[in-house]
Write an enzyme that holds these catalytic residues in place. Structure first.
Site: not given
Ligand code: PBG
Length: 327
Positions: A196, A249
């Site tokens: 992330k 992400k």
């Protein structure tokens, strides 16, 4: 093979039927997971200005959306909660009567074919908007782990199929696995937001989840956008700690990372097409600058072609509808 004029790649592009038959990537709504923002109360359906088409919803308003998603073949939903009360430790995150546990139970009852995911993070629940316990001006890694584990257990108690830690503390997958197992939830899966990035594409989400940090940013725990070898390291660690699914992400600006992670592990790989990716497409489409439906499907195709098995996307319902409608 001799090349042109014997070879003519255009032969297989002559009709929609031919193109469909030779397509190397297919979109299936079963791969989509729809993010939903749940608030306390009843009858609440509040438009999110920066995410047209999405609302903050009370549990009773989540149910019809879940039924619609289920009827369109969407694979699942992931819940984010906005609590009635925030404090410096985010204690509402594990309140069994909080918006997320109640939404999980309601969707399990009314739309049993959906896979129910719960995001695990403290940033929506802390008064300072950080993802964990703040000591001085940093998020204390080890003090945060037991709190994340408590939240994950509360969501598993409510019936979640998958818990998805998005906080980026080191060691949280292992801490959550141990707590779930101790609580008897050996069958609840963990999808780690392993990779992330500290991304500006999360802007609209922070309005939707009311989780913008009151000071500082998240760069001491989320990954630095230039790095991809570090992504492999994060994934390896999460696999060792017991992750069942690993996530990358954002998605669109990180397709190379998705592809690396796909090559690295045998686990399912998820990718999160985040709020900024969604809102940019919606905004340009509203102005008539692009064909919104085509760009939506093309952006999802790119993410799946890069190697994602599961796509978390605010387009889940719209894309499922565009792909074929009710079953
Ligand atoms: C943290 C979390 C965030 C997103 C998902 N989980 C925000 C952040 O890290 O600041 C972003 C998702 C999106 O932009 O759609 N709980």
């Amino acid at each position: 093979m001799t090349g042109f004029p014997i070879e003519r790649p255009r032969r297989l592009r002559r009709s929609p039927a031919l193109r469909r038959q030779v397509a190397e990537t297919r979109l299936d709504p079963a791969a989509f997971v729809l993010p939903v923002f749940v608030v306390p109360g009843e009858g609440v359906l509040r438009e999110i200005a920066s995410m047209p088409g999405h609302q903050q919803r009370s549990v009773d308003e989540v149910v019809p959306l879940a039924e619609e998603a289920e009827s369109l073949g969407v694979g699942g939903m992931i819940f984010f909660g906005i609590p009635a009360r925030k404090d410096d430790r985010g204690t509402s995150a594990w309140d069994p009567e909080g918006p997320v546990p109640r939404a999980i139970a309601a969707v399990k009852r009314h739309a049993p074919d959906l896979v129910v995911w719960a995001d695990v993070c403290l940033c929506e629940y802390t008064s300072h908007g950080h993802c964990g316990v703040v000591v001085g001006d940093v998020v204390d890694n080890d003090a945060t782990l037991p709190l994340l584990a408590k939240a994950a257990v509360a969501y598993a108690d409510a019936g979640a199929d998958v818990v998805a830690p998005s906080d980026m503390m080191d060691g949280r997958v292992g801490a959550i696995r141990e707590a779930l197992d101790d609580a008897g939830h050996t069958d609840v899966a963990i999808c780690s937001y392993s990779v992330k990035y500290a991304s500006a594409f999360y802007g609209p989400f922070r309005d939707a989840a009311e989780s913008a940090p009151a000071f500082g940013d998240r760069r001491t725990h989320q990954m630095d956008p230039p790095n991809v070898r570090e992504a492999r390291r994060e994934v390896r660690l999460d696999v060792l700690e017991g992750a069942d699914i690993v996530m990358v992400k954002p998605a669109g600006p990180y397709l190379d990372v998705i592809s690396e992670v796909r090559d690295l592990v045998d686990l399912p790989v998820a990718a999160y097409q985040v709020s900024g990716e969604y809102s940019m497409i919606r905004a340009a489409a509203e102005r008539g600058w692009i064909d919104g439906d085509r760009v939506m499907l093309e952006s999802l195709t790119g993410i799946v072609r890069a190697g994602a098995d599961i796509v978390l996307t605010y387009f889940a319902v719209d894309a499922a509808r565009a792909l074929g409608g009710d079953r």
